[in-house]
Design a protein around this motif. Structure first.
Motif, PDB file in Angstrom:
ATOM      1  N   ASN A 231      42.855  37.046  23.057  1.00 46.55           N
ATOM      2  CA  ASN A 231      41.664  36.300  23.491  1.00 46.55           C
ATOM      3  C   ASN A 231      41.112  35.358  22.434  1.00 46.55           C
ATOM      4  O   ASN A 231      39.901  35.167  22.320  1.00 46.55           O
ATOM      5  N   THR A 232      41.985  34.780  21.632  1.00 53.44           N
ATOM      6  CA  THR A 232      41.534  33.864  20.591  1.00 53.44           C
ATOM      7  C   THR A 232      41.214  32.504  21.208  1.00 53.44           C
ATOM      8  O   THR A 232      42.028  31.969  21.965  1.00 53.44           O
ATOM      9  N   ALA A 233      40.042  31.953  20.863  1.00 55.61           N
ATOM     10  CA  ALA A 233      39.723  30.598  21.340  1.00 55.61           C
ATOM     11  C   ALA A 233      40.727  29.631  20.726  1.00 55.61           C
ATOM     12  O   ALA A 233      41.148  29.799  19.572  1.00 55.61           O
ATOM     13  N   ASN A 234      41.131  28.631  21.486  1.00 54.59           N
ATOM     14  CA  ASN A 234      42.126  27.659  21.009  1.00 54.59           C
ATOM     15  C   ASN A 234      43.414  28.367  20.579  1.00 54.59           C
ATOM     16  O   ASN A 234      44.066  27.983  19.616  1.00 54.59           O
ATOM     17  N   GLY A 235      43.782  29.408  21.318  1.00 52.71           N
ATOM     18  CA  GLY A 235      44.853  30.296  20.859  1.00 52.71           C
ATOM     19  C   GLY A 235      46.201  30.070  21.506  1.00 52.71           C
ATOM     20  O   GLY A 235      46.494  28.981  22.026  1.00 52.71           O
ATOM     21  N   ASN A 236      47.005  31.111  21.499  1.00 47.82           N
ATOM     22  CA  ASN A 236      48.419  31.021  21.850  1.00 47.82           C
ATOM     23  C   ASN A 236      48.741  31.694  23.179  1.00 47.82           C
ATOM     24  O   ASN A 236      48.042  32.611  23.621  1.00 47.82           O
ATOM     25  N   ARG A 237      49.865  31.259  23.743  1.00 43.22           N
ATOM     26  CA  ARG A 237      50.340  31.755  25.034  1.00 43.22           C
ATOM     27  C   ARG A 237      50.793  33.206  24.889  1.00 43.22           C
ATOM     28  O   ARG A 237      51.555  33.545  23.975  1.00 43.22           O
ATOM     29  N   ILE A 238      50.366  34.049  25.823  1.00 35.32           N
ATOM     30  CA  ILE A 238      50.560  35.491  25.666  1.00 35.32           C
ATOM     31  C   ILE A 238      52.026  35.898  25.749  1.00 35.32           C
ATOM     32  O   ILE A 238      52.513  36.661  24.904  1.00 35.32           O
ATOM     33  N   ASP A 239      52.771  35.401  26.744  1.00 30.07           N
ATOM     34  CA  ASP A 239      54.157  35.858  26.911  1.00 30.07           C
ATOM     35  C   ASP A 239      55.009  35.497  25.696  1.00 30.07           C
ATOM     36  O   ASP A 239      55.837  36.298  25.237  1.00 30.07           O
ATOM     37  N   LEU A 240      54.779  34.307  25.131  1.00 25.58           N
ATOM     38  CA  LEU A 240      55.593  33.908  23.978  1.00 25.58           C
ATOM     39  C   LEU A 240      55.223  34.717  22.738  1.00 25.58           C
ATOM     40  O   LEU A 240      56.100  35.114  21.948  1.00 25.58           O
ATOM     41  N   MET A 241      53.940  34.981  22.567  1.00 23.89           N
ATOM     42  CA  MET A 241      53.527  35.800  21.415  1.00 23.89           C
ATOM     43  C   MET A 241      54.112  37.211  21.529  1.00 23.89           C
ATOM     44  O   MET A 241      54.535  37.805  20.520  1.00 23.89           O
ATOM     45  N   LYS A 242      54.157  37.743  22.742  1.00 25.26           N
ATOM     46  CA  LYS A 242      54.717  39.094  22.900  1.00 25.26           C
ATOM     47  C   LYS A 242      56.204  39.098  22.565  1.00 25.26           C
ATOM     48  O   LYS A 242      56.723  40.058  21.978  1.00 25.26           O
ATOM     49  N   LYS A 243      56.879  38.022  22.938  1.00 28.81           N
ATOM     50  CA  LYS A 243      58.316  37.970  22.611  1.00 28.81           C
ATOM     51  C   LYS A 243      58.521  37.928  21.098  1.00 28.81           C
ATOM     52  O   LYS A 243      59.427  38.560  20.554  1.00 28.81           O
ATOM     53  N   LEU A 244      57.669  37.173  20.428  1.00 24.28           N
ATOM     54  CA  LEU A 244      57.781  37.114  18.961  1.00 24.28           C
ATOM     55  C   LEU A 244      57.424  38.466  18.346  1.00 24.28           C
ATOM     56  O   LEU A 244      58.078  38.932  17.406  1.00 24.28           O
ATOM     57  N   ALA A 245      56.393  39.109  18.877  1.00 21.96           N
ATOM     58  CA  ALA A 245      55.969  40.405  18.331  1.00 21.96           C
ATOM     59  C   ALA A 245      57.113  41.411  18.405  1.00 21.96           C
ATOM     60  O   ALA A 245      57.302  42.219  17.487  1.00 21.96           O
ATOM     61  N   ALA A 246      57.904  41.338  19.484  1.00 24.40           N
ATOM     62  CA  ALA A 246      59.021  42.283  19.637  1.00 24.40           C
ATOM     63  C   ALA A 246      60.086  42.083  18.566  1.00 24.40           C
ATOM     64  O   ALA A 246      60.898  42.979  18.319  1.00 24.40           O
ATOM     65  N   MET A 247      60.085  40.922  17.927  1.00 27.34           N
ATOM     66  CA  MET A 247      61.061  40.674  16.849  1.00 27.34           C
ATOM     67  C   MET A 247      60.604  41.299  15.529  1.00 27.34           C
ATOM     68  O   MET A 247      61.360  41.332  14.563  1.00 27.34           O
ATOM     69  N   HIS A 248      59.354  41.714  15.460  1.00 27.02           N
ATOM     70  CA  HIS A 248      58.773  42.230  14.213  1.00 27.02           C
ATOM     71  C   HIS A 248      59.093  41.332  13.019  1.00 27.02           C
ATOM     72  O   HIS A 248      59.609  41.797  11.991  1.00 27.02           O
ATOM     73  N   LEU A 298      46.669  23.952  10.757  1.00 22.88           N
ATOM     74  CA  LEU A 298      46.975  24.887   9.661  1.00 22.88           C
ATOM     75  C   LEU A 298      46.291  26.244   9.854  1.00 22.88           C
ATOM     76  O   LEU A 298      46.933  27.290   9.683  1.00 22.88           O
ATOM     77  N   LEU A 299      45.009  26.257  10.204  1.00 22.66           N
ATOM     78  CA  LEU A 299      44.338  27.556  10.360  1.00 22.66           C
ATOM     79  C   LEU A 299      44.946  28.346  11.530  1.00 22.66           C
ATOM     80  O   LEU A 299      45.102  29.572  11.436  1.00 22.66           O
ATOM     81  N   GLU A 300      45.304  27.654  12.607  1.00 23.24           N
ATOM     82  CA  GLU A 300      45.916  28.354  13.746  1.00 23.24           C
ATOM     83  C   GLU A 300      47.281  28.936  13.354  1.00 23.24           C
ATOM     84  O   GLU A 300      47.649  30.024  13.806  1.00 23.24           O
ATOM     85  N   PHE A 301      48.027  28.232  12.498  1.00 21.95           N
ATOM     86  CA  PHE A 301      49.284  28.807  11.991  1.00 21.95           C
ATOM     87  C   PHE A 301      49.003  30.127  11.265  1.00 21.95           C
ATOM     88  O   PHE A 301      49.701  31.123  11.433  1.00 21.95           O
ATOM     89  N   LEU A 302      47.965  30.080  10.436  1.00 24.15           N
ATOM     90  CA  LEU A 302      47.659  31.260   9.619  1.00 24.15           C
ATOM     91  C   LEU A 302      47.165  32.412  10.489  1.00 24.15           C
ATOM     92  O   LEU A 302      47.486  33.581  10.246  1.00 24.15           O
ATOM     93  N   GLU A 303      46.408  32.073  11.532  1.00 23.83           N
ATOM     94  CA  GLU A 303      45.944  33.131  12.452  1.00 23.83           C
ATOM     95  C   GLU A 303      47.106  33.692  13.273  1.00 23.83           C
ATOM     96  O   GLU A 303      47.114  34.880  13.618  1.00 23.83           O
ATOM     97  N   TRP A 304      48.057  32.840  13.566  1.00 23.18           N
ATOM     98  CA  TRP A 304      49.292  33.295  14.240  1.00 23.18           C
ATOM     99  C   TRP A 304      49.976  34.339  13.335  1.00 23.18           C
ATOM    100  O   TRP A 304      50.402  35.404  13.796  1.00 23.18           O
ATOM    101  N   CYS A 305      50.040  34.028  12.041  1.00 22.26           N
ATOM    102  CA  CYS A 305      50.606  34.993  11.074  1.00 22.26           C
ATOM    103  C   CYS A 305      49.810  36.299  11.120  1.00 22.26           C
ATOM    104  O   CYS A 305      50.383  37.395  11.170  1.00 22.26           O
ATOM    105  N   GLN A 306      48.504  36.162  11.077  1.00 20.65           N
ATOM    106  CA  GLN A 306      47.642  37.351  11.059  1.00 20.65           C
ATOM    107  C   GLN A 306      47.864  38.200  12.312  1.00 20.65           C
ATOM    108  O   GLN A 306      48.001  39.419  12.225  1.00 20.65           O
ATOM    109  N   ASP A 307      47.931  37.556  13.458  1.00 23.77           N
ATOM    110  CA  ASP A 307      48.096  38.285  14.726  1.00 23.77           C
ATOM    111  C   ASP A 307      49.392  39.082  14.762  1.00 23.77           C
ATOM    112  O   ASP A 307      49.453  40.158  15.353  1.00 23.77           O
TER     113      ASP A 307
END
Ligand code: AHR
Length: 642
Positions: A231-248, A298-307
């Motif tokens: 639920n991040t404002a200005n954030g990322n698509r859920i299905d793609l983030m989940k696919k990346l998360a599965a890669m650890h 840049l900040l969204e990249f870093l928050e992507w890392c954090q997530d």
């Protein structure tokens, strides 16, 4: 010795896998038995804990029309200076209206363009307005809330109401709608929430902004967001983030590749223009043929890392752009070196530093962890030979300010000793099969290696099973050498598979506006990354045919052995696995299998689960295991040691 089979059923990635699993099987006559001897208690190299990560850049609509969840295309009317691409006029019934790109009026210095809607006739029954068709459609789900916003001003304060609607392309009916009562003659941002009902999910929709009175209205920065990951404002698509998360993944190389450099020097990734409110981001041309909104900045990249619990591998522009333009080392390069120092401070500086304070103002007071900084991208293309001196200038300045940072060079240099060298490999399957020993003899006293971009380029738009086999074979070599190869990342990561959306094939994960899928290569990455271990074990393989590859590691904390076997042959392969040493197998073994019927078999949007890992267990294990590895297969066998 032959053993009776124990059969279990397993599931993985939600797909029911009705496949019997045999750890010790009846040998077939398919192949002569090869012998793999593993010394369970003797390691020969340490495995890098940062071995598997992600490389990302704006290519193939990876961000805009990809992971960045914004649904409105050309939202700031800066994609094309001559026409409002992806927008059209809406004239319902008897209404009369026209639209025009206005390059002299915008809500900010950065967003200086707008779309002027001039309405001659409109009323509540016959509104007039403008419509956007999104990134190959506007995907809408049932019972979902969408966050709409826009900047607008009108030629008189009585203009209103202004309605934002989501309309089905196929039926013309309104799927969701919300209004603001009136506009003013000053630029102002308006926000609305739009709620869908019990609809069938589809990307065949468009967005409409409409009015019911004559007059002129200017619009800019029109935005629509679906629910995003966390639920991040200005954030990322859920299905793609989940696919990346599965890669650890352990790291994210950002903003990697040509996107960092731009075609020309003035197009370099000027990170300062990608931070702060969206209305202060001017957007910029990317080298892949379309303009980047820089909404994912840049900040969204870093928050992507954090997530995803990744560390950033920060790539800083080093004064080379793709049309063979370079900045001379020395005073000309100083501003770029200073920009890199500022960027590092924005990432890792405390909030009482100049750029750390800007990050705090942007909404993230806590610094991000940073260990690796990459200076440039693929500077072997700079035939002027200036990289050596450019690297030295960055190296000296960064090491002076941040002695603990590890600096990555993109090609060998003589002027300084980089901590890490970035190697790239885009190859055929055959080339990878032939070169799995690439790093076996690399000098261990030199810089560490980051394989920052690599892929088997077979299959389209995403890699096929043959590519996955070659990728996996290559990864066995990377793992075996991960004392020196400390990081690796497949590239490119994403592809929007719509016609005209991509510039490069194949890519690991494919999608359209609604759905996404992982390629066989994606699942190979998931399997390797999820079974890493921290030590490479001593082992030897005899009697194996040329297309059999393996890697064996153990995790000393979990007391687990991971054996990865790649059988790229068209025949099943028998293997006698002998576990030698005081650490012996115990309990059950888990087997994860990815296999295809041919090198050409693959996944697609229409058939996303044709090739997926299948997980199973076997209770009958011992120090001497016989297993038939299927044709065209990648397997991970996980055994607990006592
Ligand atoms: O990954 C695609 C491109 O390949 C990258 O932008 C570049 O670094 C490499 O040449």
């Amino acid at each position: 010795m032959l053993r009776s089979a124990t059969i279990r059923w397993g599931t993985m990635f939600g797909a029911l896998a009705m496949v019997p699993v045999l750890l010790a099987q009846q040998p077939t006559k398919a192949s002569t038995e090869a012998v793999l001897r593993i010394q369970t208690d003797k390691w020969i190299a340490k495995v890098s804990p940062t071995l598997y990560g992600l490389m990302t850049e704006e290519i193939n609509h990876s961000y805009d029309g990809g992971i960045y969840a914004e649904l409105v295309r050309n939202r700031a009317f800066q994609d094309n200076p001559n026409r409002p691409e992806h927008w059209r006029i809406v004239r319902d019934g008897n209404s009369r209206a026209s639209m025009q790109l206005d390059k002299s009026a915008g809500p900010s210095a950065a967003v200086s363009s707008s779309l002027k809607l001039t309405v001659e006739r409109a009323d509540a029954a016959d509104p007039a307005g403008i419509a956007n068709n999104g990134y190959w459609g506007i995907p809408l789900q049932a019972n979902t809330t969408y966050a709409g916003s826009f900047y607008a001003k009108a030629d008189n304060d009585a203009t209103g109401p202004l309605t934002m609607s989501l309309v089905s392309n196929n039926t013309g009916s309104m799927v969701a709608t919300a209004s603001v009562p009136s506009l003013t003659s000053e630029w102002k941002q308006y926000k609305v929430m739009l709620q869908t009902a019990q609809i069938t999910p589809s990307e065949s929709n468009h967005l409409v902004l409409s009015v019911t009175r004559p007059g002129a209205v200017w619009f800019s920065l029109v935005s629509l967001f679906p629910p995003t990951y966390k639920n991040t404002a200005n954030g990322n698509r859920i299905d793609l983030m989940k696919k990346l998360a599965a890669m650890h993944p352990v790291f994210l190389r950002l903003p990697g590749g040509n996107f960092l450099e731009g075609d020309h020097i003035q197009d370099w990734y000027g990170w300062k223009k990608t931070i702060g409110p969206l209305v202060d981001r001017p957007t910029h041309p990317s080298p892949w043929g379309y303009r980047s909104s820089d909404g994912l900045g840049l900040l969204e990249f870093l928050e992507w890392c954090q997530d995803l619990h990744m560390q950033p591998v920060l790539a800083v522009y080093a004064g080379y752009s793709l049309k063979h333009e370079h900045v001379n080392p020395g005073p000309d390069l100083d501003p770029y070196v200073q920009s890199a120092l500022d960027e590092i401070q924005y990432v890792m500086g405390s909030s009482d530093t100049k750029w750390g304070a800007v990050r705090a103002k942007d909404g993230h007071p806590a610094p991000f962890p940073l260990t690796y900084v990459e200076v440039g991208n693929e500077d072997w293309f700079d035939t002027s030979g200036s990289y050596d001196a450019r690297f030295a200038q960055f190296f000296d300045a960064i090491k002076k300010a941040y002695p603990r940072l590890q600096l990555i060079a993109t090609t060998p240099v003589k002027s300084r000793i980089p901590d890490v060298l970035d190697d790239h490999f885009y190859r055929t399957a055959e080339q990878f099969f032939q070169d799995t020993h690439h790093y076996d003899k690399t000098d261990r006293s030199g810089p560490k290696i980051f394989v920052g971009e690599w892929a088997t380029r077979e299959g389209s738009p995403t890699p096929d099973m043959g590519a996955a086999l070659a990728d996996a074979a290559w990864m066995t070599g990377i793992e075996r050498n991960s004392d020196i190869v400390i990081m690796s990342s497949y590239a490119p990561l994403f592809i929007n598979v719509n016609p005209g959306a991509s510039q490069w094939v194949p890519d690991l994960i494919g999608y359209d506006a609604v759905d996404s899928y992982g390629s066989p290569s994606y699942y190979a990455q998931v399997m390797f990354s999820n079974h890493l271990g921290n030590e490479v074990l001593d082992s030897s393989l005899t009697g194996a045919p040329p297309l059999l590859f393996y890697s064996v590691t153990r995790d000393t904390v979990k007391q687990t052995l991971y054996l990865k076997v790649v059988n790229a042959s068209s025949r099943p392969q028998l293997l006698d696995i002998q576990l030698i040493g005081k650490d012996q197998p115990t309990g059950t073994a888990t087997i994860t299998t990815l296999s295809g019927h041919s090198m050409e078999e693959t996944n697609s949007l229409g058939n996303p689960a044709r090739i997926v890992p299948v997980k199973s267990t076997s209770t009958r294990i011992s120090s001497d295991l016989h297993r038939v590895f299927p044709a065209y297969s990648i397997e991970v066998i996980e055994v607990h040691l006592r």
